[in-house]
Design a protein around this motif. Sequence first.
Motif, short mmCIF file in Angstrom:
data_model
loop_
_atom_site.label_atom_id
_atom_site.label_comp_id
_atom_site.label_asym_id
_atom_site.label_seq_id
_atom_site.Cartn_x
_atom_site.Cartn_y
_atom_site.Cartn_z
N SER A 1 1.01 -4.28 54.66
CA SER A 1 0.11 -5.25 54.40
C SER A 1 0.03 -6.15 53.36
O SER A 1 -0.19 -7.27 53.20
CB SER A 1 -1.41 -5.06 54.77
OG SER A 1 -1.38 -3.92 55.63
N ASP B 1 1.43 -9.73 52.75
CA ASP B 1 0.56 -10.60 53.38
C ASP B 1 -0.42 -11.33 52.53
O ASP B 1 -1.40 -10.64 51.99
CB ASP B 1 -0.17 -10.07 54.81
CG ASP B 1 -0.75 -11.01 55.44
OD1 ASP B 1 -0.86 -12.32 54.98
OD2 ASP B 1 -1.48 -10.62 56.45
N TYR C 1 -3.88 -10.51 52.89
CA TYR C 1 -4.43 -9.09 52.91
C TYR C 1 -5.11 -8.77 51.50
O TYR C 1 -4.44 -9.30 50.53
CB TYR C 1 -3.31 -8.02 53.27
CG TYR C 1 -3.90 -6.70 52.69
CD1 TYR C 1 -4.48 -6.01 53.93
CD2 TYR C 1 -3.52 -6.05 51.45
CE1 TYR C 1 -5.11 -4.64 53.47
CE2 TYR C 1 -4.18 -4.83 51.36
CZ TYR C 1 -4.78 -3.95 52.23
OH TYR C 1 -5.40 -2.90 51.97
#
Lengths: 121, 181
Positions: free
Chosen positions: B54, B57, B60
């Motif tokens: 993650s 991202d 995130y």
Amino acid sequence: MKSLQELRDMRKRLEKDMTARDDKEIAKVIIGMGTCGIAAGARDILQAVSDEINKRDLNVKIVQTGCIGMCEEEPIFDIVKPGEDRITYGNLTPDNARQIIVEHLINNRIDTEHVIARHNN
Amino acid sequence: MKDLSLHILDLAENSFLAGADKLILRIKEDTVKNQLVLVMADNGQGMGVTELKSVSDPFYTGRNKKVGLGIPLIKYNAELSGGFLEIFSWSGVGTVLAAVFEYDHIDRPPLGDIPESIISLITLNSDQDIYFYHSYDDEVYKFKTTEYREELGEIPLDNNEVLQFIGDELKTNFRKLRGEI
């Protein structure tokens, strides 16, 4: 290393200074060093603040914090004096940061133009 | 981020937040291969497989907030300049981040003021150790905070005079490496 001897001489000198000097920490400056802060110029603020503090020989601790959710106001720092409110200053530049440090820490005046928040400690 | 030195400052924060007390920073400028490689390795708490997936991202974050842009930003810059970003992490061991850039790509961010970033890191994390290796083709410069710590004993690294000494040292060698002085 530049000069080992120079470094060793410095150690001796500083050790003497340290024992001679025993003053209390007068404040803490907390600089926002999250991604947003750094992108907005927090490194230059850190440099200016530590330069100003050293130039005036103030016993102030500089610490960092991450993003506090006010990215649009970065660069940001907080000044905390023992027993006083925590004042958050925003939209800093190296020049106004120096000015705020002097006003707040030496003249005890809060530079209201750049204050963005105030918390009870 | 204007340059790589700011990315480094930003990413090192991830390491120290993860509880690392050692950070290796390696910059490799290889003009023959036309490559710029940045490697950062720490002994922080590391990440498990799910978290590792993650981190690129932008929405995130490991902390109590909404976005986390540090890694997505450098990834974007690396990919923009013909390179890539790779992160390896082992839970409980540490994390290694490698960013590769095409050296003469027009979108490759400049190195920026690397010495100033290292000084900032020492100012704010004076108990942690930084190992900095910078190579420019065959020339290598090594800097370790541990060496200073040994010489200085009780004197903290964030002492103003010490910082100035280290800063001079870093700045001189940064320029020397690329033959500017």
